[in-house]
Write an enzyme that holds these catalytic residues in place. Structure first.
Site, mmCIF file in Angstrom:
data_model
loop_
_atom_site.group_PDB
_atom_site.id
_atom_site.type_symbol
_atom_site.label_atom_id
_atom_site.label_comp_id
_atom_site.label_asym_id
_atom_site.label_seq_id
_atom_site.Cartn_x
_atom_site.Cartn_y
_atom_site.Cartn_z
ATOM 1 N N ARG A 125 45.792 33.147 50.419
ATOM 2 C CA ARG A 125 46.706 34.282 50.602
ATOM 3 C C ARG A 125 45.957 35.537 50.234
ATOM 4 O O ARG A 125 45.477 35.662 49.114
ATOM 5 C CB ARG A 125 47.948 34.121 49.740
ATOM 6 C CG ARG A 125 49.148 34.955 50.237
ATOM 7 C CD ARG A 125 50.303 34.942 49.234
ATOM 8 N NE ARG A 125 49.897 35.599 48.023
ATOM 9 C CZ ARG A 125 50.147 35.160 46.792
ATOM 10 N NH1 ARG A 125 50.845 34.071 46.602
ATOM 11 N NH2 ARG A 125 49.717 35.821 45.751
ATOM 12 N N GLU A 144 43.242 41.149 46.224
ATOM 13 C CA GLU A 144 42.390 39.976 46.006
ATOM 14 C C GLU A 144 42.745 38.954 47.080
ATOM 15 O O GLU A 144 43.743 39.086 47.782
ATOM 16 C CB GLU A 144 42.637 39.361 44.622
ATOM 17 C CG GLU A 144 44.056 38.834 44.464
ATOM 18 C CD GLU A 144 44.208 37.770 43.379
ATOM 19 O OE1 GLU A 144 43.208 37.232 42.879
ATOM 20 O OE2 GLU A 144 45.371 37.478 43.043
ATOM 21 N N ASN A 146 43.490 34.815 47.252
ATOM 22 C CA ASN A 146 43.727 33.621 46.436
ATOM 23 C C ASN A 146 43.350 32.403 47.257
ATOM 24 O O ASN A 146 43.967 32.148 48.290
ATOM 25 C CB ASN A 146 45.205 33.532 46.065
ATOM 26 C CG ASN A 146 45.679 34.779 45.341
ATOM 27 O OD1 ASN A 146 45.457 34.931 44.146
ATOM 28 N ND2 ASN A 146 46.315 35.698 46.063
ATOM 29 N N SER A 151 50.959 30.644 46.028
ATOM 30 C CA SER A 151 52.327 30.125 45.995
ATOM 31 C C SER A 151 53.332 31.048 46.685
ATOM 32 O O SER A 151 52.993 32.097 47.208
ATOM 33 C CB SER A 151 52.742 29.866 44.547
ATOM 34 O OG SER A 151 52.628 31.048 43.811
ATOM 35 N N LYS A 305 36.775 36.731 41.474
ATOM 36 C CA LYS A 305 36.746 38.191 41.581
ATOM 37 C C LYS A 305 35.312 38.701 41.663
ATOM 38 O O LYS A 305 35.042 39.716 42.299
ATOM 39 C CB LYS A 305 37.531 38.793 40.438
ATOM 40 C CG LYS A 305 39.008 38.385 40.601
ATOM 41 C CD LYS A 305 39.968 39.018 39.681
ATOM 42 C CE LYS A 305 41.397 38.773 40.130
ATOM 43 N NZ LYS A 305 41.871 37.387 40.105
ATOM 44 N N LYS A 364 38.804 43.826 35.654
ATOM 45 C CA LYS A 364 39.312 42.480 35.921
ATOM 46 C C LYS A 364 38.376 41.388 35.429
ATOM 47 O O LYS A 364 37.220 41.335 35.857
ATOM 48 C CB LYS A 364 39.494 42.277 37.432
ATOM 49 C CG LYS A 364 40.481 43.222 38.081
ATOM 50 C CD LYS A 364 40.731 42.780 39.520
ATOM 51 C CE LYS A 364 41.823 43.593 40.158
ATOM 52 N NZ LYS A 364 42.212 43.045 41.468
ATOM 53 N N GLU A 368 42.967 34.119 37.074
ATOM 54 C CA GLU A 368 44.021 34.176 38.079
ATOM 55 C C GLU A 368 45.370 34.097 37.369
ATOM 56 O O GLU A 368 45.441 33.739 36.203
ATOM 57 C CB GLU A 368 43.901 32.977 39.031
ATOM 58 C CG GLU A 368 42.563 32.854 39.730
ATOM 59 C CD GLU A 368 42.320 33.974 40.720
ATOM 60 O OE1 GLU A 368 43.280 34.465 41.326
ATOM 61 O OE2 GLU A 368 41.152 34.374 40.876
ATOM 62 N N GLY A 369 46.413 34.412 38.126
ATOM 63 C CA GLY A 369 47.750 34.144 37.622
ATOM 64 C C GLY A 369 48.463 35.341 37.016
ATOM 65 O O GLY A 369 49.604 35.234 36.574
ATOM 66 N N ARG A 450 55.962 40.897 47.495
ATOM 67 C CA ARG A 450 56.398 40.884 46.088
ATOM 68 C C ARG A 450 56.509 42.320 45.609
ATOM 69 O O ARG A 450 55.675 43.158 45.962
ATOM 70 C CB ARG A 450 55.378 40.143 45.224
ATOM 71 C CG ARG A 450 55.312 38.654 45.508
ATOM 72 C CD ARG A 450 54.173 37.997 44.767
ATOM 73 N NE ARG A 450 52.896 38.549 45.180
ATOM 74 C CZ ARG A 450 51.759 38.389 44.513
ATOM 75 N NH1 ARG A 450 51.743 37.706 43.395
ATOM 76 N NH2 ARG A 450 50.639 38.928 44.954
HETATM 77 P P1 ADP Z 1 45.550 37.786 39.580
HETATM 78 O O1 ADP Z 1 44.515 36.809 40.000
HETATM 79 O O2 ADP Z 1 45.848 37.756 38.134
HETATM 80 O O3 ADP Z 1 46.760 37.744 40.454
HETATM 81 P P2 ADP Z 1 45.067 40.385 40.793
HETATM 82 O O4 ADP Z 1 43.758 40.930 41.178
HETATM 83 O O5 ADP Z 1 45.963 39.982 41.890
HETATM 84 O O6 ADP Z 1 44.809 39.181 39.784
HETATM 85 O O7 ADP Z 1 45.806 41.433 39.872
HETATM 86 C C1 ADP Z 1 47.084 41.188 39.336
HETATM 87 C C2 ADP Z 1 48.015 42.345 39.637
HETATM 88 O O8 ADP Z 1 47.466 43.562 39.137
HETATM 89 C C3 ADP Z 1 48.233 42.589 41.113
HETATM 90 O O9 ADP Z 1 49.291 41.781 41.596
HETATM 91 C C4 ADP Z 1 48.548 44.069 41.159
HETATM 92 O O10 ADP Z 1 49.918 44.292 40.828
HETATM 93 C C5 ADP Z 1 47.716 44.635 40.023
HETATM 94 N N1 ADP Z 1 46.415 45.116 40.532
HETATM 95 C C6 ADP Z 1 45.298 44.382 40.717
HETATM 96 N N2 ADP Z 1 44.292 45.122 41.220
HETATM 97 C C7 ADP Z 1 44.785 46.363 41.358
HETATM 98 C C8 ADP Z 1 44.238 47.591 41.840
HETATM 99 N N3 ADP Z 1 42.974 47.678 42.246
HETATM 100 N N4 ADP Z 1 45.042 48.676 41.837
HETATM 101 C C9 ADP Z 1 46.322 48.610 41.410
HETATM 102 N N5 ADP Z 1 46.886 47.478 40.944
HETATM 103 C C10 ADP Z 1 46.143 46.369 40.926
HETATM 104 MG MG MG Z 2 46.983 38.331 42.375
#
Ligand code: ADP
Ligand code: MG
Length: 474
Positions: A125, A144, A146, A151, A305, A364, A368-369, A450
């Site tokens: 996804r 990102e 996944n 899910s 990442k 970051k 994940e999660g 979401r």
């Molecule tokens: P995870 O693997 O924990 O889901 P993500 O990279 O999806 O990691 O980051 C988690 C959440 O953080 C995202 O769902 C988003 O709401 C926020 N986020 C992540 N990267 C960014 C970004 N570059 N700018 C703004 N919000 C972000």
């Molecule tokens: Mg995410």
């Protein structure tokens, strides 16, 4: 961009009425989750959190996200087959991040032995937000991708009917009729079916590898039921069960208590807390087997990442996808700024830049999660502390995406109805199947929207921050 139901947003009695209809509709449609108190029994369940209203999504960006999904499928698959790239890219990470290192060790061990698996199934996804540029024009930017346990493909198909009914209750029948049907779980299941067929054993089963705590079981059941409907037997097992009941025969066919397994679909195994020593052994057993793992460990690593950050370097996509210039351009157009914090001059400069202007970035770790990223003042403090230490290489830095907030109401069990300023994240599900060197299926399988209140910088639905939503294209 104004929603066509702007006029009812301040009509509180109407919204209250709509909210009570919405909750009952969600329960009837099966937008369900087990409760925190009873995560492993279905005697008491509740609705999964969702928005009262759909959220507007620019149709051009929605189409762009769908149009690039097959490219991302190709890319992830190419990375998973490129040992040199994975080795080189993750070299600094595995030195400081024990979890990635352990995954990587299994990856190398399995390659050294020689892969028994010849059919590959990817379910991913790709998640995006709509970044508001200086002139206010929104742009699609990837958060990102996944590649393991992506899910909500099941529950999200059921929010369309709920939001349709809410709009009708609010006198917006025309708008209700514009909501797009969406059924990712069927698309995901068709990928599993294809992999199961190519594995080629009528009596073999599909194994869902599930967590100890199974609050989100209904989402998984949506995919499971699609398989049962096609007369494919599904079993649900934990790593612990694999450790106790799993075995390989001479051809490395996988058996669970004597039953052959054709496909292992991981809905677990993506965070360190999923593993103890036994679970690592179980993971190794699965990876060594001939069964189709969704994903295999190489594809899981392709979703880290650190890999995402390396992909943004000039020339990398071209090297990974030679002869696919248009795909490369479509992929690159979705990238936000991503920066390496590896030791050396480049990393020093990046660290200094982030410390000087922390609100421009997200820091970051390889996790994940949800709930792991660092923002603002916390980002500055952490980075300042580790700026001269190799520990910084366990993180990547990313430009912070700044979407335009919109008004909505987040419906959660036991929470009062309350207006929130919200931002949304659009995910597109991708499915592909490869047999040997040949791609035999490559599709986009549906979407997930979401939405979360702007006061939360981070976190998904499972983390209790975001809620399920339905896009309304404008
Ligand atoms: P995870 O693997 O924990 O889901 P993500 O990279 O999806 O990691 O980051 C988690 C959440 O953080 C995202 O769902 C988003 O709401 C926020 N986020 C992540 N990267 C960014 C970004 N570059 N700018 C703004 N919000 C972000
Ligand atoms: Mg995410």
């Amino acid at each position: 961009m104004a929603a066509p139901w702007e006029d009812v947003l301040c009509n509180e009695p109407a919204l209250r009425e709509a909210a009570s209809v919405a909750v009952d509709a969600a329960l009837l449609e099966g937008v369900l989750m087990r409760t925190e108190g009873e995560p492993n029994a279905s005697d008491v369940v509740n609705y999964a959190p969702f928005t009262l209203l759909p959220s507007t999504v620019p149709s051009a960006l929605f189409e762009q996200a769908y149009a690039v999904q097959q490219d991302f499928n190709l890319l992830v698959d190419a990375i998973s087959q490129n040992k040199e790239f994975l080795e080189h890219t993750l070299a600094s990470t595995v030195k400081v991040d024990d979890f990635t290192a352990r995954l990587f060790r299994i990856y190398t061990q399995v390659l050294e032995e020689g892969l028994a698996q010849s059919v590959f199934l990817g379910i991913n996804r790709s998640d995006y937000m709509f970044d508001c540029g200086v002139d206010g024009t929104p742009a699609l930017k990837q958060i990102e991708i996944n590649t393991i346990a992506a899910s909500f493909g099941g529950l999200t198909s059921r929010t369309v009917a709920v939001h349709g009914q809410v709009l009708k209750v609010l006198g917006k029948s025309k708008e209700a009729s514009h909501l797009l049907p969406n059924n990712p779980s069927k698309g995901l299941a068709l990928g599993i079916v294809k992999a199961w067929e190519l594995y080629g054993s009528q009596s073999a089963v599909v194994m869902f590898l599930v967590e100890e705590v199974q609050r989100n079981i209904f989402d998984q059941r949506c995919v499971e039921n699609e398989l049962w409907n096609r007369n494919i037997r599904v079993i649900r097992k934990r790593f612990r069960d694999v450790f106790e009941e799993g075995s390989l025969d001479d051809a490395r066919r996988l058996y669970m208590d004597g039953q052959e397994v054709a496909v292992v679909y991981y809905r677990e195994g993506y965070v360190p807390k999923n593993y103890d020593q036994q679970n690592w052994e179980a993971r190794l057993l699965l990876e060594r087997s001939r069964a189709v793992k969704c994903p295999d460990i190489a594809t899981q690593l392709a979703g880290t990442k650190k890999v995402q950050q390396e992909l943004s370097r000039p020339g990398t996509l071209e090297r990974l996808l030679p002869g696919h210039a248009e795909a490369v351009a479509r992929i690159r157009a979705t990238f936000a700024g991503l920066y390496s914090l590896d030791m050396g001059e480049e990393g020093d400069k990046i660290a200094a830049m982030a410390i000087a202007d922390p609100d421009r970035f997200v820091l970051k770790p390889q996790r994940e999660g949800g709930g792991n990223n660092l923002y603002g003042e916390e980002l500055r403090q952490v980075l300042e502390k580790i700026r001269d230490s190799p520990e910084r290489t366990s993180y990547i830095l990313m430009d912070k995406i700044k979407p335009q907030p919109a008004i909505n109401y987040l419906l959660r069990a036991y929470s009062p109805l309350q207006v929130s300023e919200c931002v949304s994240e659009l995910g597109i599900f991708g499915v592909y199947v490869r047999q040997g060197k040949e791609m035999v299926m490559n599709r986009a399988a549906g979407h997930l929207l979401r939405t979360k209140a702007i006061e939360h910088a981070d976190g998904g639905v499972a983390a209790g921050v975001a809620v399920l939503d339905t896009p309304y294209l404008v």
